[in-house]
Design a protein around this motif. Structure first.
Motif, mmCIF file in Angstrom:
data_model
loop_
_atom_site.group_PDB
_atom_site.id
_atom_site.type_symbol
_atom_site.label_atom_id
_atom_site.label_comp_id
_atom_site.label_asym_id
_atom_site.label_seq_id
_atom_site.Cartn_x
_atom_site.Cartn_y
_atom_site.Cartn_z
ATOM 1 N N ASP A 1 1.788 12.375 5.810
ATOM 2 C CA ASP A 1 3.250 12.495 5.830
ATOM 3 C C ASP A 1 3.903 11.535 4.841
ATOM 4 N N LEU A 2 3.245 10.386 4.595
ATOM 5 C CA LEU A 2 3.788 9.409 3.652
ATOM 6 C C LEU A 2 3.459 9.746 2.197
ATOM 7 N N GLY A 3 2.688 10.820 1.982
ATOM 8 C CA GLY A 3 2.549 11.288 0.609
ATOM 9 C C GLY A 3 1.163 11.578 0.078
ATOM 10 N N VAL A 4 0.094 11.169 0.781
ATOM 11 C CA VAL A 4 -1.246 11.463 0.264
ATOM 12 C C VAL A 4 -1.371 12.973 0.062
ATOM 13 N N VAL B 1 0.816 -1.220 0.000
ATOM 14 C CA VAL B 1 0.000 0.000 0.000
ATOM 15 C C VAL B 1 0.846 1.265 0.000
ATOM 16 N N ARG B 2 1.878 1.303 0.810
ATOM 17 C CA ARG B 2 2.628 2.549 0.989
ATOM 18 C C ARG B 2 3.181 3.154 -0.307
ATOM 19 N N PRO B 3 3.684 2.363 -1.270
ATOM 20 C CA PRO B 3 4.209 2.984 -2.488
ATOM 21 C C PRO B 3 3.188 3.834 -3.240
ATOM 22 N N SER B 4 1.894 3.527 -3.104
ATOM 23 C CA SER B 4 0.873 4.258 -3.839
ATOM 24 C C SER B 4 0.506 5.588 -3.200
ATOM 25 N N MET C 1 -8.715 14.261 7.393
ATOM 26 C CA MET C 1 -7.689 15.277 7.618
ATOM 27 C C MET C 1 -7.199 15.779 6.272
ATOM 28 N N THR C 2 -7.089 17.096 6.152
ATOM 29 C CA THR C 2 -6.617 17.719 4.925
ATOM 30 C C THR C 2 -5.094 17.863 4.957
ATOM 31 N N ARG C 3 -4.526 18.198 3.817
ATOM 32 C CA ARG C 3 -3.093 18.437 3.714
ATOM 33 C C ARG C 3 -2.658 19.539 4.682
#
Length: 333
Positions: free
Chosen positions: A234-237, A188-191, A252-254
């Motif tokens: 923090d992981l990129g979303v 999941v994390r790579p996406s 939660m928003t950016r």
């Protein structure tokens, strides 16, 4: 002009089997009722969206077998006005299905799943050159074999696909499956860095970032939910993390704004089953995002859409048009 929403991923048939109890190993449970319905991220989310608002252009990307269940799925989606031109039929693969064992008294369900044609759905089935949409949603990560494969550059094939979609200017979104495994970090994390919206339940979100979403007494830990959202960002979303559970929905928003909307307080006897409730929530959320509603209103619609789903034992029969969903929220919130 509206470009609409594309949903790619799992297409399957659910055989919802109502049982009087979930038996221990070697013991017996009585099946009291059996129904057949559509299932999987693509079928459920699109069907719900079509019922919520039939004016939205909707397109499906998926795979079925050239069999009776495949025809049932295709006809069901087409009758709702969903574009199925990118659903591929396979001669040598059966249509995926699940036996959904649902305890009558509680609505709790357990899935016995056959991957079927979903296992051969691949990057080559997405028409990147001609694709047009405002939102591209895909699911379920961890249950799409060829998208979950390793990719030397991106980590997984799904991450590569989401990056290619984003480069066309389309917003991307992903959903996961609740799997009891240690694969979340690897698959999941790579996406995450290539998705604008992450929409998943508390188990899936928690496992992705190794944060437990519940307290020792099994009640939801809202501070941990907030931590899960922050870690996923923090992981990129890029834009928004959304987590849902039976207790409600959180986002939660950016920019770090956090929203908490409790689940509706439904009357005794209302719940007939919970299969597809997560996809119903997701459809409500995607609808709100697509219509550019405020985040709190998006969550309210999503919670009400999930509540509508609970009124029927299958994945989509309980869904209602948007005005009825809003009325449901006002009635039971």
């Amino acid at each position: 002009m509206e470009k609409g929403i594309i949903v790619a991923g799992n297409l399957l048939v659910d055989y919802v089997k109502m049982i009087d109890n979930y038996p221990k190993k070697g013991m017996l449970a009585n099946i009291t009722h059996v129904t057949r319905g559509v299932g999987g991220c693509a079928a459920n989310t699109l069907s719900n969206l079509a019922i919520i608002d039939s004016s939205i252009p909707l397109k499906c990307i998926g795979a079925v077998g050239r069999d009776e269940n495949g025809r049932y799925l295709m006809n069901f989606l087409e009758n709702l006005g969903i574009d199925i031109t990118c659903v591929k039929e396979w001669d040598k693969e059966m249509t995926s299905f699940s036996d959904v064992m649902t305890v009558k008294e509680s609505g709790e369900r357990t899935f016995f799943h056959a991957r079927g044609a979903n296992a051969v759905l691949s990057e080559q089935d997405i028409p990147f050159e001609t694709i047009t949409a405002d939102i591209f949603h895909i699911g379920y990560a961890l249950l799409l074999d060829r998208f979950d494969r390793e990719d030397a550059e991106y980590g997984t094939v799904m991450a590569r696909v989401l990056h290619r979609i984003q480069k066309t200017g389309i917003k991307t979104s992903i959903d996961l499956v609740s799997e009891d495994s240690e694969r979340f970090e690897k698959v999941v994390r790579p996406s995450l860095k290539y998705c604008n919206y992450f929409i998943a339940n508390e188990i899936e979100g928690g496992r992705t970032v190794s944060i437990t979403p519940r307290k020792e007494d099994d009640t939801i830990d809202r501070e941990h939910i907030k931590a899960i959202c922050k870690e996923l960002l923090d992981l990129g979303v890029k834009d928004l993390v959304v987590i849902h559970a039976p207790e409600g929905g959180w986002a939660m928003t950016r920019e770090g704004a956090f929203y908490d909307v409790p689940a509706l307080q439904l009357p005794c006897g209302y719940i007939k089953g919970s299969v597809g409730a997560g996809d119903a929530f997701c459809a409500g959320m995607l609808y709100g995002i697509y219509k550019q509603y405020g985040i709190e209103e998006c969550l309210q619609i999503a919670c009400a859409a999930a509540a509508a789903n609970l009124a029927c034992s299958d994945s989509v029969s309980g869904m209602k048009p948007i005005e009825t969903i809003k009325q449901l929220y006002n009635l039971y919130h």
